[in-house]
Design a protein around this motif. Structure first.
Motif, mmCIF file in Angstrom:
data_model
loop_
_atom_site.group_PDB
_atom_site.id
_atom_site.type_symbol
_atom_site.label_atom_id
_atom_site.label_comp_id
_atom_site.label_asym_id
_atom_site.label_seq_id
_atom_site.Cartn_x
_atom_site.Cartn_y
_atom_site.Cartn_z
ATOM 1 N N TRP A 106 0.836 -1.197 0.000
ATOM 2 C CA TRP A 106 0.000 0.000 0.000
ATOM 3 C C TRP A 106 0.873 1.251 0.000
ATOM 4 O O TRP A 106 2.007 1.247 0.501
ATOM 5 C CB TRP A 106 -0.894 0.027 1.239
ATOM 6 C CG TRP A 106 -2.060 -0.905 1.204
ATOM 7 C CD1 TRP A 106 -2.237 -1.969 0.372
ATOM 8 C CD2 TRP A 106 -3.195 -0.859 2.060
ATOM 9 N NE1 TRP A 106 -3.419 -2.604 0.659
ATOM 10 C CE2 TRP A 106 -4.033 -1.947 1.685
ATOM 11 C CE3 TRP A 106 -3.603 -0.041 3.098
ATOM 12 C CZ2 TRP A 106 -5.250 -2.197 2.318
ATOM 13 C CZ3 TRP A 106 -4.806 -0.281 3.733
ATOM 14 C CH2 TRP A 106 -5.621 -1.342 3.344
ATOM 15 N N SER A 107 0.307 2.335 -0.503
ATOM 16 C CA SER A 107 0.984 3.628 -0.424
ATOM 17 C C SER A 107 0.705 4.256 0.933
ATOM 18 O O SER A 107 -0.215 3.841 1.651
ATOM 19 C CB SER A 107 0.490 4.564 -1.528
ATOM 20 O OG SER A 107 -0.884 4.881 -1.318
ATOM 21 N N SER A 108 1.490 5.263 1.284
ATOM 22 C CA SER A 108 1.253 5.983 2.533
ATOM 23 C C SER A 108 -0.142 6.599 2.537
ATOM 24 O O SER A 108 -0.861 6.551 3.539
ATOM 25 C CB SER A 108 2.316 7.075 2.703
ATOM 26 O OG SER A 108 2.046 7.855 3.857
ATOM 27 N N GLU A 109 -0.535 7.165 1.393
ATOM 28 C CA GLU A 109 -1.853 7.804 1.286
ATOM 29 C C GLU A 109 -2.989 6.798 1.499
ATOM 30 O O GLU A 109 -3.998 7.118 2.145
ATOM 31 C CB GLU A 109 -2.010 8.476 -0.088
ATOM 32 C CG GLU A 109 -1.123 9.693 -0.298
ATOM 33 C CD GLU A 109 0.332 9.318 -0.568
ATOM 34 O OE1 GLU A 109 0.606 8.112 -0.827
ATOM 35 O OE2 GLU A 109 1.188 10.209 -0.489
ATOM 36 N N LYS A 110 -2.818 5.564 0.968
ATOM 37 C CA LYS A 110 -3.872 4.565 1.128
ATOM 38 C C LYS A 110 -4.011 4.152 2.593
ATOM 39 O O LYS A 110 -5.126 3.951 3.087
ATOM 40 C CB LYS A 110 -3.577 3.341 0.273
ATOM 41 C CG LYS A 110 -4.708 2.299 0.306
ATOM 42 C CD LYS A 110 -4.484 1.167 -0.677
ATOM 43 C CE LYS A 110 -5.645 0.180 -0.637
ATOM 44 N NZ LYS A 110 -5.460 -0.943 -1.604
ATOM 45 N N HIS A 111 -2.892 4.048 3.302
ATOM 46 C CA HIS A 111 -2.960 3.733 4.736
ATOM 47 C C HIS A 111 -3.682 4.848 5.494
ATOM 48 O O HIS A 111 -4.456 4.576 6.423
ATOM 49 C CB HIS A 111 -1.549 3.542 5.310
ATOM 50 C CG HIS A 111 -1.004 2.162 5.120
ATOM 51 N ND1 HIS A 111 -1.519 1.057 5.781
ATOM 52 C CD2 HIS A 111 0.014 1.702 4.338
ATOM 53 C CE1 HIS A 111 -0.840 -0.024 5.420
ATOM 54 N NE2 HIS A 111 0.096 0.341 4.547
ATOM 55 N N MET A 112 -3.433 6.089 5.113
ATOM 56 C CA MET A 112 -4.085 7.201 5.794
ATOM 57 C C MET A 112 -5.593 7.221 5.499
ATOM 58 O O MET A 112 -6.403 7.531 6.378
ATOM 59 C CB MET A 112 -3.452 8.530 5.367
ATOM 60 C CG MET A 112 -2.017 8.683 5.827
ATOM 61 S SD MET A 112 -1.831 8.462 7.617
ATOM 62 C CE MET A 112 -0.040 8.330 7.754
ATOM 63 N N GLU A 113 -5.960 6.874 4.280
ATOM 64 C CA GLU A 113 -7.388 6.781 3.941
ATOM 65 C C GLU A 113 -8.053 5.670 4.751
ATOM 66 O O GLU A 113 -9.182 5.829 5.243
ATOM 67 C CB GLU A 113 -7.549 6.516 2.440
ATOM 68 C CG GLU A 113 -7.159 7.698 1.558
ATOM 69 C CD GLU A 113 -7.168 7.335 0.085
ATOM 70 O OE1 GLU A 113 -7.463 6.154 -0.239
ATOM 71 O OE2 GLU A 113 -6.867 8.219 -0.747
ATOM 72 N N GLU A 114 -7.367 4.559 4.879
ATOM 73 C CA GLU A 114 -7.899 3.447 5.665
ATOM 74 C C GLU A 114 -8.004 3.845 7.143
ATOM 75 O O GLU A 114 -8.964 3.470 7.835
ATOM 76 C CB GLU A 114 -6.999 2.220 5.516
ATOM 77 C CG GLU A 114 -7.499 0.970 6.212
ATOM 78 C CD GLU A 114 -8.766 0.400 5.595
ATOM 79 O OE1 GLU A 114 -9.432 -0.426 6.263
ATOM 80 O OE2 GLU A 114 -9.082 0.762 4.441
ATOM 81 N N ALA A 115 -7.029 4.606 7.623
ATOM 82 C CA ALA A 115 -7.054 5.075 9.007
ATOM 83 C C ALA A 115 -8.271 5.959 9.247
ATOM 84 O O ALA A 115 -8.963 5.834 10.272
ATOM 85 C CB ALA A 115 -5.774 5.840 9.328
ATOM 86 N N ASP A 116 -8.568 6.864 8.299
ATOM 87 C CA ASP A 116 -9.732 7.737 8.444
ATOM 88 C C ASP A 116 -11.020 6.920 8.472
ATOM 89 O O ASP A 116 -11.935 7.203 9.257
ATOM 90 C CB ASP A 116 -9.779 8.746 7.284
ATOM 91 C CG ASP A 116 -8.695 9.806 7.392
ATOM 92 O OD1 ASP A 116 -8.121 9.949 8.498
ATOM 93 O OD2 ASP A 116 -8.415 10.478 6.381
#
Length: 212
Positions: A106-116
């Motif tokens: 995963w990209s960093s951005e995808k992890h952050m989207e999943e976190a949200d």
């Protein structure tokens, strides 16, 4: 057999020597003096608090031994708990950060989207885990660490010691919580997640950062 008897005779001879007897007597005398001092102190307290209460010296000595054994037992229990806790934290710190290859893909951005998404659903521990993984991938993109599937948080902390030592204290704090929620069954509250997210975001690249 004769060697065994000879050893016993030598031991007996040593124990009967005047210097050993004097040492043993001195040790016993010192212990007795210490016990007498403590006993007199306890007796003085009892006489102050309870003027009409009469208690013998032998009873006081018995109490001292009794509470002494209890104190030693409590101390041993605390030591065992501390050792167990340190051992548990060490085991947590030795576990790999990225447990699955898919998380690394995963990209960093995808992890952050999943976190949200997880946070919106009230899954704050899982949300924090994705924030941490996204943060590490952000660090990797900036050459602060080199993300590998076999690495532990201890390995990433060593990388940061060389590349960005000012970040190490915050990273250590976040890594400890990450290990606890991932391997130690710790559950985060919303306030704890908000602090976790804020401390992670302050070190991330501006372009990959969201408003906290």
């Amino acid at each position: 057999m004769s060697g065994s008897n000879e050893g016993k005779e030598q031991l007996k001879e040593i124990l009967e020597r005047p210097e050993y007897q004097a040492y043993q007597q001195e040790s016993q005398t010192a212990s007795q003096r210490l016990l007498d001092i403590i006993a007199q102190w306890v007796k003085g307290l009892l006489e102050t608090w309870f003027p009409n209460f009469q208690v013998s010296d032998s009873a006081i000595n018995g109490w001292i031994y009794f509470f002494g054994f209890i104190g030693i037992g409590i101390l041993l229990l605390l030591v065992l708990k501390l050792v167990g806790r340190l051992s548990g934290e060490k085991k947590l710190s030795e576990k790999r950060t990225f447990s699955m290859t898919s998380e690394l893909a995963w990209s960093s951005e995808k992890h952050m989207e999943e976190a949200d998404a997880r946070a919106a659903d009230g899954q704050f521990s899982e949300a924090a885990r994705h924030v941490f993984l996204g943060m590490l991938l952000d660090f990797d993109a900036r050459n602060l660490v080199e993300v590998k599937t076999w690495k532990t948080n201890g390995d990433y902390e060593k990388d940061l010691q060389d590349s960005h030592h000012r970040l190490v204290a915050d990273f250590s704090f976040l890594a400890k919580i990450f290990d606890q929620i991932t391997y130690g069954n710790r559950t985060l509250l919303k306030e704890e997640f908000d602090e976790f997210r804020s401390r992670a975001f302050q070190w991330m690249d501006q372009e990959g950062r969201r408003e906290a």
